[in-house]
Scaffold this motif. Structure first.
Motif, PDB file in Angstrom:
ATOM      1  N   SER A  84      22.449  40.084  21.029  1.00 32.90           N
ATOM      2  CA  SER A  84      23.322  41.152  21.548  1.00 32.90           C
ATOM      3  C   SER A  84      23.186  41.229  23.064  1.00 32.90           C
ATOM      4  N   GLY A  85      24.324  41.237  23.737  1.00 32.65           N
ATOM      5  CA  GLY A  85      24.330  41.229  25.193  1.00 32.65           C
ATOM      6  C   GLY A  85      24.861  42.512  25.796  1.00 32.65           C
ATOM      7  N   LEU A  86      24.550  42.688  27.063  1.00 31.63           N
ATOM      8  CA  LEU A  86      25.171  43.702  27.913  1.00 31.63           C
ATOM      9  C   LEU A  86      25.940  42.932  28.979  1.00 31.63           C
ATOM     10  N   HIS A  87      27.248  42.950  28.886  1.00 31.88           N
ATOM     11  CA  HIS A  87      28.080  42.242  29.854  1.00 31.88           C
ATOM     12  C   HIS A  87      28.624  43.234  30.870  1.00 31.88           C
ATOM     13  N   LEU A  88      28.454  42.901  32.141  1.00 29.21           N
ATOM     14  CA  LEU A  88      28.897  43.789  33.218  1.00 29.21           C
ATOM     15  C   LEU A  88      30.085  43.165  33.931  1.00 29.21           C
ATOM     16  N   HIS A  89      31.196  43.896  33.974  1.00 32.48           N
ATOM     17  CA  HIS A  89      32.395  43.463  34.683  1.00 32.48           C
ATOM     18  C   HIS A  89      32.450  44.170  36.035  1.00 32.48           C
ATOM     19  N   VAL A  90      32.670  43.393  37.096  1.00 29.26           N
ATOM     20  CA  VAL A  90      32.675  43.965  38.440  1.00 29.26           C
ATOM     21  C   VAL A  90      33.805  43.372  39.266  1.00 29.26           C
ATOM     22  N   SER A  91      34.597  44.249  39.878  1.00 28.67           N
ATOM     23  CA  SER A  91      35.507  43.852  40.953  1.00 28.67           C
ATOM     24  C   SER A  91      35.116  44.636  42.203  1.00 28.67           C
ATOM     25  N   LEU A  92      35.750  44.346  43.330  1.00 31.16           N
ATOM     26  CA  LEU A  92      35.300  44.924  44.596  1.00 31.16           C
ATOM     27  C   LEU A  92      36.500  45.348  45.438  1.00 31.16           C
ATOM     28  N   LEU A  93      36.534  46.646  45.794  1.00 24.44           N
ATOM     29  CA  LEU A  93      37.641  47.200  46.568  1.00 24.44           C
ATOM     30  C   LEU A  93      37.238  47.398  48.022  1.00 24.44           C
ATOM     31  N   ASP A  94      38.199  47.151  48.922  1.00 24.10           N
ATOM     32  CA  ASP A  94      37.959  47.457  50.325  1.00 24.10           C
ATOM     33  C   ASP A  94      38.376  48.897  50.619  1.00 24.10           C
ATOM     34  N   ARG A  95      38.351  49.296  51.880  1.00 29.15           N
ATOM     35  CA  ARG A  95      38.658  50.684  52.242  1.00 29.15           C
ATOM     36  C   ARG A  95      40.053  51.093  51.825  1.00 29.15           C
ATOM     37  N   ASP A  96      40.966  50.141  51.745  1.00 29.61           N
ATOM     38  CA  ASP A  96      42.352  50.440  51.386  1.00 29.61           C
ATOM     39  C   ASP A  96      42.618  50.306  49.892  1.00 29.61           C
ATOM     40  N   GLY A  97      41.568  50.095  49.106  1.00 32.73           N
ATOM     41  CA  GLY A  97      41.735  49.994  47.669  1.00 32.73           C
ATOM     42  C   GLY A  97      42.191  48.638  47.183  1.00 32.73           C
ATOM     43  N   ARG A  98      42.140  47.617  48.034  1.00 33.02           N
ATOM     44  CA  ARG A  98      42.543  46.272  47.633  1.00 33.02           C
ATOM     45  C   ARG A  98      41.370  45.539  47.011  1.00 33.02           C
ATOM     46  N   ASN A  99      41.618  44.809  45.935  1.00 30.10           N
ATOM     47  CA  ASN A  99      40.587  44.034  45.257  1.00 30.10           C
ATOM     48  C   ASN A  99      40.311  42.761  46.055  1.00 30.10           C
ATOM     49  N   LEU A 100      39.111  42.658  46.618  1.00 27.09           N
ATOM     50  CA  LEU A 100      38.778  41.497  47.438  1.00 27.09           C
ATOM     51  C   LEU A 100      38.638  40.224  46.631  1.00 27.09           C
ATOM     52  N   PHE A 101      38.537  40.350  45.302  1.00 22.84           N
ATOM     53  CA  PHE A 101      38.430  39.163  44.453  1.00 22.84           C
ATOM     54  C   PHE A 101      39.797  38.631  44.026  1.00 22.84           C
ATOM     55  N   ALA A 102      40.857  39.372  44.314  1.00 25.50           N
ATOM     56  CA  ALA A 102      42.196  38.951  43.893  1.00 25.50           C
ATOM     57  C   ALA A 102      42.664  37.772  44.743  1.00 25.50           C
ATOM     58  N   GLY A 103      43.345  36.860  44.102  1.00 20.84           N
ATOM     59  CA  GLY A 103      43.889  35.708  44.817  1.00 20.84           C
ATOM     60  C   GLY A 103      45.197  35.269  44.195  1.00 20.84           C
ATOM     61  N   GLU A 104      45.918  34.439  44.901  1.00 18.59           N
ATOM     62  CA  GLU A 104      47.176  33.922  44.388  1.00 18.59           C
ATOM     63  C   GLU A 104      46.916  32.831  43.356  1.00 18.59           C
ATOM     64  N   PRO A 105      47.706  32.798  42.289  1.00 20.76           N
ATOM     65  CA  PRO A 105      47.521  31.757  41.273  1.00 20.76           C
ATOM     66  C   PRO A 105      47.567  30.362  41.893  1.00 20.76           C
ATOM     67  N   GLY A 106      46.594  29.545  41.514  1.00 22.16           N
ATOM     68  CA  GLY A 106      46.554  28.171  42.009  1.00 22.16           C
ATOM     69  C   GLY A 106      45.958  28.003  43.384  1.00 22.16           C
ATOM     70  N   ALA A 107      45.586  29.099  44.042  1.00 23.23           N
ATOM     71  CA  ALA A 107      45.073  29.007  45.405  1.00 23.23           C
ATOM     72  C   ALA A 107      43.561  28.878  45.459  1.00 23.23           C
ATOM     73  N   GLY A 108      42.895  28.905  44.299  1.00 22.65           N
ATOM     74  CA  GLY A 108      41.441  28.845  44.287  1.00 22.65           C
ATOM     75  C   GLY A 108      40.830  30.215  44.475  1.00 22.65           C
ATOM     76  N   ALA A 109      39.528  30.291  44.297  1.00 25.48           N
ATOM     77  CA  ALA A 109      38.829  31.573  44.388  1.00 25.48           C
ATOM     78  C   ALA A 109      38.760  32.056  45.833  1.00 25.48           C
ATOM     79  N   PRO A 110      39.086  33.323  46.085  1.00 28.30           N
ATOM     80  CA  PRO A 110      38.937  33.867  47.434  1.00 28.30           C
ATOM     81  C   PRO A 110      37.480  33.805  47.889  1.00 28.30           C
ATOM     82  N   ALA A 111      37.285  33.768  49.199  1.00 29.31           N
ATOM     83  CA  ALA A 111      35.930  33.642  49.740  1.00 29.31           C
ATOM     84  C   ALA A 111      34.986  34.734  49.251  1.00 29.31           C
ATOM     85  N   PRO A 112      35.382  36.023  49.232  1.00 31.35           N
ATOM     86  CA  PRO A 112      34.437  37.045  48.750  1.00 31.35           C
ATOM     87  C   PRO A 112      33.993  36.809  47.312  1.00 31.35           C
ATOM     88  N   LEU A 113      34.894  36.329  46.460  1.00 25.65           N
ATOM     89  CA  LEU A 113      34.540  36.052  45.075  1.00 25.65           C
ATOM     90  C   LEU A 113      33.542  34.902  45.003  1.00 25.65           C
TER      91      LEU A 113
END
Length: 462
Positions: free
Chosen positions: A269-298
């Motif tokens: 049995s596991g404990l899985h933790l899901h985490v995203s990261l918002l900047d001051r403007d509420g934008r998810n720093l882990f979000a990226g465009e499809p096919g563009a690869g992982a953003p640097a913060p991610l």
């Protein structure tokens, strides 16, 4: 005559919870302090004492924070006889007053946090350890969004003839469940009374649970919590959800267990933790465009999780039984790989739209303390972002076949944690010492016991 606390004594949200409960003047109140093992300790007081608790706090022994898994004081922490087993003031966490719907008589519960005796919060309190990490995020204008997934087993309240836990009886035909029907709706139907009971209790306690699934073993289930932009509240939810699940199971004649590996040959049995990261403007720093690869913060966050995994293993796998979960081909990470939509890796990027891109950290067992897991994951992520660490390429396919299998051990994890500069820097020297010594004492006591396996293997053969 019972006296209702005045509005001046209670925060508005707690006063609202109180007024929404019938018969509250006849209730007792459970004062709950999560310790380093995630066990809820504390006191039960009469309703009349509630106003005083809010006004002046309540005294509890400082050593409670680092009691071992059996509830004993760990003298090596320095919190016992060395300081006269001193009390510390514990104060209510505003907004945590909730009804206890499974109680046969009116009851309330209230979460506490411990002071240090000098006007601050005790640095070894798990909630404070997480807050320390969150302060680093806040200073940078960043907000982690966190969700917790918890797996657990439902067992019959009575053990089998061999003394080991056994599956519950199916309501429809009286047989014991012995098959793995992952994501089975029939299994959910068979356990509808339990799941409905948990749902009702969660609604009463404002715990945002939203999904239940049958997992990868007979009697194993998972209940997910909604994501929050308040990591402390998300971990409060997880601690209280475990209390709900155990209480409802007991009420219905069952035993709910969050052991990491209760059954050999079955899924842990596991404990899985899901985490995203918002900047001051509420934008998810882990979000990226499809096919563009992982953003640097991610990428950097994952690199930090990889680099700190060894330092943090004791927080992810705190007990002797935790290490029995690390076996091959059981959807348990045995390396520090990462990848997209891949359950064989340690850090998974689940399938989602770009705006909801997040890391699912899959190393921890369900026996881990949610506050400490969150602190470790968030510290690793931010350390990686600040140092711009590279995680290497994402894994496609079966990670078990592409990386050497790691077989971690409890003793090594304890030694690594006590010697970790990362732990001292991120969690404080006080917590590193207290937690490391608590676990070392538990390990020594565990290995001093003579088990049934000792007799089975050695009594007549050596």
């Amino acid at each position: 005559m019972n006296r209702q606390p005045t509005p001046s004594a209670l925060p508005p949200e707690d006063l609202q919870a109180l007024h929404g409960m019938d018969g509250h003047a006849a209730a007792h109140v459970d004062l709950l302090l999560p310790d380093c093992n995630g066990v809820l300790r504390g006191k039960r007081v009469a309703f009349e004492a509630l106003e005083k608790v809010y006004a002046a706090g309540v005294c509890l022994p400082m050593s409670l924070i680092a009691a071992d898994i059996r509830g004993n004081t760990v003298e090596e922490t320095g919190l016992g006889y060395d300081i006269g087993d001193e009390d510390r003031i514990c104060r209510p966490i505003p907004g945590s007053l909730r009804p206890v719907p499974w109680s046969p008589r009116p009851a309330l519960q209230l979460m506490l946090q411990m002071e240090d005796g000098a006007g601050g919060w005790f640095e070894a309190h798990p909630r404070r350890v997480l807050q320390r990490v969150l302060d680093r995020y806040a200073a940078l204008g960043l907000t982690p969004v966190v969700a917790v997934e918890l797996e657990f087993y439902l067992f019959d309240r009575l053990p089998g003839a061999d003394g080991r836990p056994q599956p519950t009886l199916n309501a429809s035909d009286g047989r014991r469940n012995d098959s793995t029907q992952v994501y089975s709706i029939d299994d959910l139907d068979e356990n509808a009374a339990f799941i409905d009971g948990v749902a009702r209790a969660c609604r009463a306690q404002r715990i945002p649970a939203d999904t239940a699934v049958a997992e990868y073993a007979p009697g194993q289930f998972e209940i997910n919590l909604k994501h929050r932009a308040d990591a402390l509240a998300a971990c409060d939810d997880a601690v209280l959800l475990k209390r709900v699940i155990k209480a409802v199971a007991q009420q219905q004649g069952m035993l709910a267990s969050f052991m990491a590996k209760p059954l050999a040959g079955q899924a842990g049995s596991g404990l899985h933790l899901h985490v995203s990261l918002l900047d001051r403007d509420g934008r998810n720093l882990f979000a990226g465009e499809p096919g563009a690869g992982a953003p640097a913060p991610l990428r950097h966050a994952i690199g930090g999780l990889q680099a700190s995994a060894r330092d943090n293993l004791l927080l992810f796998a705190p007990h002797a039984n935790s290490y029995r979960r690390f076996v091959a081909n059981a959807f348990v990470p045995l390396n520090d790989s990462w990848g997209y939509n891949n359950r064989t890796v340690a850090m998974r990027i689940p399938h989602s739209d770009p705006a909801n891109t997040r890391i699912e950290h899959r190393i921890s067992g369900a026996d881990a303390n949610p506050y400490l897991v969150a602190a470790a994951v968030l510290a690793g992520m931010l350390d990686g972002i600040e140092q711009q660490l590279d995680p290497g390429p994402p894994v496609s396919g079966n990670a078990y076949e592409q990386f050497p299998m790691q077989t971690p051990h409890w003793r090594g994890a304890i030694d690594d944690f006590l010697g970790s500069a990362f732990a001292g820097r991120w969690y404080g020297e006080s917590f590193r010492h207290v937690y490391g010594q608590q676990k070392r004492r538990e390990m020594l006591d565990f290995h001093a016991e003579v088990s049934d396996l000792d007799y089975a293997w050695y009594l007549r053969t050596v």
